[in-house]
Design an enzyme around this catalytic site. Structure first.
Site, mmCIF file in Angstrom:
data_model
loop_
_atom_site.group_PDB
_atom_site.id
_atom_site.type_symbol
_atom_site.label_atom_id
_atom_site.label_comp_id
_atom_site.label_asym_id
_atom_site.label_seq_id
_atom_site.Cartn_x
_atom_site.Cartn_y
_atom_site.Cartn_z
ATOM 1 N N TYR A 22 39.267 21.798 99.910
ATOM 2 C CA TYR A 22 38.938 20.614 100.732
ATOM 3 C C TYR A 22 37.580 20.674 101.358
ATOM 4 C CZ TYR A 22 43.765 18.936 100.362
ATOM 5 O OH TYR A 22 44.791 18.740 99.776
ATOM 6 N N HIS A 27 41.796 13.738 103.221
ATOM 7 C CA HIS A 27 43.017 14.409 102.660
ATOM 8 C C HIS A 27 43.053 15.737 103.287
ATOM 9 C CE1 HIS A 27 46.229 14.927 99.705
ATOM 10 N NE2 HIS A 27 45.624 14.545 98.818
ATOM 11 N N SER A 38 50.582 11.707 90.559
ATOM 12 C CA SER A 38 51.389 12.029 91.722
ATOM 13 C C SER A 38 52.628 11.047 91.723
ATOM 14 C CB SER A 38 50.786 11.976 92.980
ATOM 15 O OG SER A 38 51.398 12.405 94.181
ATOM 16 N N PRO A 80 42.768 9.366 99.035
ATOM 17 C CA PRO A 80 43.310 8.267 98.106
ATOM 18 C C PRO A 80 43.584 7.106 98.992
ATOM 19 C CG PRO A 80 44.805 10.560 98.619
ATOM 20 C CD PRO A 80 43.577 10.439 99.337
#
Length: 631
Positions: A112, A348, A559, A125
């Site tokens: 990240y 995220h 996912s 997302p």
């Protein structure tokens, strides 16, 4: 490469037996969260030979034989007694003995904070919620007030440490991510970002940020006695904000957060040189969450509406629509359009999908409650507009950010499929895991389009372990490859195809179980590679081998994000020539979001969507038409 995987949310729903994550009642106890966390086991370090053997098995369906033979030699040399692999393994085991979680700090930093592509599309997302029944400003603000109240109600559970502990089977799960969701924000750096969290500070946040017409306001959401504002009072405050922020030529400062992280890091330092700007940015960073009150989106209906909504949640539609009505660094941004379009986008780094979905489900249930009686009129503080002083240089940076974001928006080909033919009911009828069934369907769809298997990522939860995040379920296996090659072969009997499907499903379930137990290969290999860097030794050849590059090049990134609500999550592909697929399987239908990049001539979202739909239908037909499969 590892940074490219961060948009994946891990899977909490395992269909085997009692494996579904389920909340259990919790009693309010002082220090309950800390006591729960300390009772969780640490993340294990898998055995070196086990990972090496499984790594070679993963490569078999996706790497050519000649290259695989060379890789076998490298792996044999890597794991030999007294070799570099054994030395790195011992160092990693030593690290595990002295840490709460040997992976978590490395993972957040590598996946990240060191990741430099924009968080928009490439990392964060979006979530599309069911369309709401209003089409005007009044309905928008009324529902927004309920959403705020719902989040604050969930926040009370977090603050009081009475959030029900989730379980996988009988195993309690780590709840740490829930405590990172609110009052947190990503902060750009020149080469590495950071995350600030004000939830546990001595002066916890009592305000949210509201974005409207590219302008930002702070809204205090608590009374002086510490109780949350009522829905009526929140509604009144939102009306004040909207009345104070008509459509103007205000510069969309928020669009700067959509830039490449190194570019944004430099602009950020220039922006906060001005004290007013610095205070405004810090107010956004400290806020509990951000509420984006969007303008009308272009009209769309049916599944086109779902796809348009997904685009709005993921990137805002471009600088001419709502992309400037965001602060993309903020961990949580709830988005509500004047036309009933609803959802959120989340940064995220602090958390994966399941805690987000749990919060969403709670908020949706809260908003369904009947309106309370009107609250008495009391003096309320006026929401505070956040001011920005825009220099000519910052204005040029905003124009460049608009251009770059619009280029990204135009490149993303994103579509939502509501697969209405069946849901979890059909795989369950044939005693198959719904998740594995969908994953094998994706393998079949890809094989039909490209006549080969590819490296496929599905995220798996490591929350059985303290501070656990994710590992990778590798859906492409020898068994899935055998099934996809045989499915359209007229020389194969249906009974043989069913047997191959059953083996592929079983292989996927086996890898899933292995992954959630901390025994998958990807995070272990990452740990060995990072340990080499930390020990200042040469990177072992297995990590510079072309086979490793193929294994890490996830042309399908997926996912499963199951939710009570009829929602779907979406994200961008992790490689330029790949697809992203996120799905929420319901009892009678499946919500899927598929994306690819228009600039890649080899990918086509519409073709992939059609191929997935046909694959799932053909698999059902195979099972229904084969007598053995009906038993």
């Amino acid at each position: 490469m590892w940074g490219l995987l961060t948009r994946m949310t891990f899977k909490v729903g395992m269909e085997k037996g009692s494996g579904l994550v389920r909340p259990v009642s919790a009693t309010k106890l002082v220090g309950r969260y800390l006591a729960h966390q300390e009772g969780l086991p640490g993340l294990p370090v898998p055995a070196l030979q086990q990972t090496c053997d499984r790594y070679l098995a993963v490569l078999e369906p996706i790497v050519e034989t000649e290259k695989l033979n060379l890789t076998r030699e490298l792996v044999t040399d890597f794991q030999k007694a007294g070799g570099v692999g054994e030395r790195l393994q011992k160092s990693l085991e030593k690290r595990a003995c002295g840490a709460e979680n040997w992976l978590s700090d490395w993972w957040v930093q590598t996946a990240y904070l060191d990741y430099r592509l924009p968080v928009v599309i490439h990392s964060s997302p979006g979530v599309v919620l069911p369309r709401l029944e209003f089409s005007d400003k009044r309905g928008q603000l009324r529902h927004a007030a309920k959403m705020i109240a719902g989040v604050l109600d969930f926040k009370t559970l977090i603050d009081n440490e009475t959030l029900p502990v989730e379980h996988l089977g009988r195993r309690p799960l780590c709840m740490n991510q829930y405590y990172q969701l609110l009052s947190s924000c990503r902060v750009p750096g020149l080469h590495r970002d950071s995350v600030v969290n004000h939830a546990k500070s001595s002066t916890p946040s009592t305000h949210i940020t509201v974005a409207h017409n590219f302008q930002f306001f702070t809204l205090d959401v608590y009374n002086s006695d510490g109780t949350p504002l009522s829905v009526d009072h929140l509604h009144h405050q939102l009306e004040q904000i909207c009345n104070s922020s008509p459509q103007t030529n205000k510069e969309p400062v928020g669009i700067l957060t959509s830039q490449h992280r190194n570019v944004w890091g430099k602009v950020y330092l220039d922006l906060i040189k001005d004290q007013t700007n610095k205070e405004s940015v810090q107010a956004i960073q400290r806020s509990i969450f951000t509420l984006c009150l969007d303008s009308m989106s272009p009209h769309a209906s049916g599944e086109m509406y779902q796809s348009r909504a997904a685009q709005q949640m993921l990137h805002g539609g471009g600088s001419h629509l709502n992309s400037g009505n965001r602060w993309f660094d903020k961990t949580l941004q709830f988005i509500l359009g004047e036309d009933g379009m609803c959802g959120l986008i989340y940064e995220h780094a602090p958390a994966e999908g399941p805690p987000i979905v749990a919060l969403i489900d709670h908020v949706i249930e809260y908003t369904r409650k009947s309106d309370m009686a009107h609250s008495p009129t009391v003096p309320l503080p006026v929401p505070h507009r956040l001011c920005f002083n825009i220099t000519p240089d910052i204005k040029r940076d905003i124009e460049q950010a608009k251009h770059d974001l619009n280029t990204m928006v135009q490149d993303l080909d994103l579509a939502v499929l509501v697969f209405k033919h069946f849901g979890k009911n059909i795989p369950k009828f044939f005693k198959m895991s719904p998740d594995a069934f969908i994953q094998i369907g994706l393998q079949l769809a890809y094989y039909r389009l490209y006549q080969k298997s590819c490296s496929t990522y599905e995220s798996a939860s490591l929350r059985m372990f303290r501070l656990g995040r994710t590992d990778t379920i590798r859906s492409a296996s020898v068994d899935s490859s055998n099934f996809t090659k045989a499915f359209d072969d007229p020389g194969k009997k249906n009974t043989e195809k069913v047997a191959l499907l059953e083996r592929a499903i079983k292989a996927h379930r086996s890898y899933t179980d292995m992954a959630i137990q901390g025994q998958a290969i990807d995070r272990h290999l990452l740990g060995l590679k990072l340990q080499a860097l930390e020990d200042q030794v040469s990177i072992p050849e297995i990590f510079t081998d072309p086979s490793y590059a193929v294994a890490m090049n996830f042309k399908i990134s997926t996912s499963q994000v199951p939710a009570k609500s009829d929602c779907v999550m979406c994200f961008g592909p992790v490689v330029p020539d790949g697809y992203a697929v996120c799905y929420n399987p319901k009892d009678q239908h499946i919500n899927l979001a598929v994306s690819s990049f228009n600039t890649c001539p080899e990918t086509d979202t519409a073709r992939m969507v059609q191929a997935v739909e046909k694959a799932l239908l053909d698999m059902r037909t195979l099972l229904e038409s084969t007598p053995k499969a009906k038993l």
